[in-house]
Scaffold this motif. Structure first.
Motif, PDB file in Angstrom:
ATOM      1  N   CYS A  89       0.929  -1.147   0.122  1.00 17.19           N
ATOM      2  CA  CYS A  89       0.169  -0.002   0.046  1.00 17.19           C
ATOM      3  C   CYS A  89       1.066   1.108  -0.004  1.00 17.19           C
ATOM      4  O   CYS A  89       0.590   1.993  -0.432  1.00 17.19           O
ATOM      5  N   TYR A  90       1.768   1.172   0.842  1.00 14.00           N
ATOM      6  CA  TYR A  90       2.688   2.217   0.655  1.00 14.00           C
ATOM      7  C   TYR A  90       3.810   3.062  -0.079  1.00 14.00           C
ATOM      8  O   TYR A  90       3.515   3.707  -0.862  1.00 14.00           O
ATOM      9  N   VAL A  91       4.108   1.705  -1.166  1.00 10.57           N
ATOM     10  CA  VAL A  91       4.579   2.083  -2.624  1.00 10.57           C
ATOM     11  C   VAL A  91       3.595   2.444  -3.892  1.00 10.57           C
ATOM     12  O   VAL A  91       3.627   3.453  -3.889  1.00 10.57           O
ATOM     13  N   TYR A  96       1.010   6.485  -7.825  1.00 10.87           N
ATOM     14  CA  TYR A  96      -0.165   6.818  -7.703  1.00 10.87           C
ATOM     15  C   TYR A  96       0.336   8.662  -7.369  1.00 10.87           C
ATOM     16  O   TYR A  96      -0.054   9.364  -8.668  1.00 10.87           O
ATOM     17  N   LEU A  97       0.573   8.524  -6.689  1.00  7.57           N
ATOM     18  CA  LEU A  97       0.774  10.456  -6.217  1.00  7.57           C
ATOM     19  C   LEU A  97       2.369  10.984  -7.393  1.00  7.57           C
ATOM     20  O   LEU A  97       1.747  11.804  -7.710  1.00  7.57           O
ATOM     21  N   THR A  98       3.286   9.987  -7.352  1.00  7.43           N
ATOM     22  CA  THR A  98       3.682   9.995  -7.931  1.00  7.43           C
ATOM     23  C   THR A  98       3.232  10.714  -9.962  1.00  7.43           C
ATOM     24  O   THR A  98       3.317  11.722 -10.589  1.00  7.43           O
ATOM     25  N   ASP A 104      -0.833  16.250 -13.740  1.00 11.34           N
ATOM     26  CA  ASP A 104      -1.417  17.557 -12.911  1.00 11.34           C
ATOM     27  C   ASP A 104       0.273  18.512 -13.682  1.00 11.34           C
ATOM     28  O   ASP A 104      -0.936  19.940 -14.729  1.00 11.34           O
ATOM     29  N   ILE A 105       0.556  18.202 -13.203  1.00 12.87           N
ATOM     30  CA  ILE A 105       1.792  19.463 -14.183  1.00 12.87           C
ATOM     31  C   ILE A 105       1.938  19.706 -15.172  1.00 12.87           C
ATOM     32  O   ILE A 105       2.209  20.199 -15.576  1.00 12.87           O
ATOM     33  N   GLY A 106       1.660  18.413 -16.110  1.00 10.42           N
ATOM     34  CA  GLY A 106       1.897  17.826 -17.549  1.00 10.42           C
ATOM     35  C   GLY A 106       0.722  19.337 -18.054  1.00 10.42           C
ATOM     36  O   GLY A 106       0.860  19.955 -19.279  1.00 10.42           O
ATOM     37  N   GLN A 107      -0.003  18.787 -17.415  1.00 17.01           N
ATOM     38  CA  GLN A 107      -1.928  19.524 -17.787  1.00 17.01           C
ATOM     39  C   GLN A 107      -1.147  21.289 -17.803  1.00 17.01           C
ATOM     40  O   GLN A 107      -1.741  22.559 -18.510  1.00 17.01           O
ATOM     41  N   LYS A 108      -0.978  21.668 -16.260  1.00 18.84           N
ATOM     42  CA  LYS A 108      -0.695  23.182 -16.365  1.00 18.84           C
ATOM     43  C   LYS A 108       0.459  23.633 -17.626  1.00 18.84           C
ATOM     44  O   LYS A 108       0.082  25.000 -17.914  1.00 18.84           O
ATOM     45  N   LEU A 109       1.267  22.558 -18.146  1.00 21.35           N
ATOM     46  CA  LEU A 109       2.171  23.024 -18.742  1.00 21.35           C
ATOM     47  C   LEU A 109       1.825  23.405 -19.755  1.00 21.35           C
ATOM     48  O   LEU A 109       2.568  23.137 -21.249  1.00 21.35           O
ATOM     49  N   GLU A 117      -6.656   8.686 -16.545  1.00 21.11           N
ATOM     50  CA  GLU A 117      -7.085   7.580 -15.155  1.00 21.11           C
ATOM     51  C   GLU A 117      -7.436   6.503 -15.129  1.00 21.11           C
ATOM     52  O   GLU A 117      -6.748   6.407 -13.533  1.00 21.11           O
ATOM     53  N   PHE A 118      -7.584   6.288 -15.781  1.00 17.86           N
ATOM     54  CA  PHE A 118      -7.052   4.646 -16.112  1.00 17.86           C
ATOM     55  C   PHE A 118      -5.798   4.347 -15.853  1.00 17.86           C
ATOM     56  O   PHE A 118      -5.371   2.725 -14.907  1.00 17.86           O
ATOM     57  N   GLY A 119      -5.334   5.103 -16.475  1.00 22.61           N
ATOM     58  CA  GLY A 119      -3.790   4.179 -16.891  1.00 22.61           C
ATOM     59  C   GLY A 119      -3.197   4.375 -14.989  1.00 22.61           C
ATOM     60  O   GLY A 119      -2.123   3.299 -14.796  1.00 22.61           O
ATOM     61  N   ILE A 120      -3.811   5.583 -14.530  1.00 23.91           N
ATOM     62  CA  ILE A 120      -2.860   6.188 -13.299  1.00 23.91           C
ATOM     63  C   ILE A 120      -3.401   4.870 -12.062  1.00 23.91           C
ATOM     64  O   ILE A 120      -2.874   3.827 -10.983  1.00 23.91           O
ATOM     65  N   PHE A 121      -4.699   4.483 -12.512  1.00 22.93           N
ATOM     66  CA  PHE A 121      -4.990   3.423 -11.367  1.00 22.93           C
ATOM     67  C   PHE A 121      -4.672   1.726 -12.454  1.00 22.93           C
ATOM     68  O   PHE A 121      -4.288   1.062 -10.929  1.00 22.93           O
TER      69      PHE A 121
END
Length: 138
Positions: A89-91, A96-98, A104-109, A117-121
């Protein structure tokens, strides 16, 4: 108490714990499957009382499955499985956070990163499972 009696008590306790673990897994999977079927049927019905009942039953079964399964699971697992669960769960949360922050940073830039989102999940769940299997069984 003789040596044979203490060996029998230990073996009976181990068999009982194994039965409890098996019952927890089978019961949780069965309740989850019932919830999934009820929710799947409910989604495909026209709006109305039957759909509401099916979705409500599915949600109720899912909650019962999670609560019941969690309570039994926490009572019957051993230290090795708890340790594997915590590490996985920790890893998984780090992955997930990374990925979420990168998206999010990519969208802002205005970068079009190929992360959905499905890929992240999916990546998070795959890493969690891989770490759990590695820590628990290898």
């Amino acid at each position: 108490m003789s040596k044979g009696e203490s060996d029998t008590d230990w073996q009976a306790s181990a068999r009982s714990q194994l039965r409890n673990q098996r019952a927890a897994w089978i019961g949780s999977i069965a309740a989850g499957a019932i919830a999934g079927v009820l929710m799947g049927i409910g989604v495909n019905f026209d709006p109305g009382l039957i759909r509401t009942a099916m979705l409500g039953g599915g949600v109720l079964a899912m909650v019962v499955c999670l609560v019941w399964g969690t309570l039994i699971y926490m009572r019957v697992i051993d230290e090795q499985e708890r340790d594997a669960n915590l590490w996985s769960c920790y890893v998984g949360m780090i992955v997930y956070l990374t990925l979420f922050v990168a998206k999010d940073i990519g969208q802002k830039l205005d970068l079009n990163l190929p992360i959905s989102e499905f890929g992240i999940f999916t990546a998070t769940m795959a890493i969690v499972l891989a770490v759990f299997v590695k820590r628990r069984f290898m």
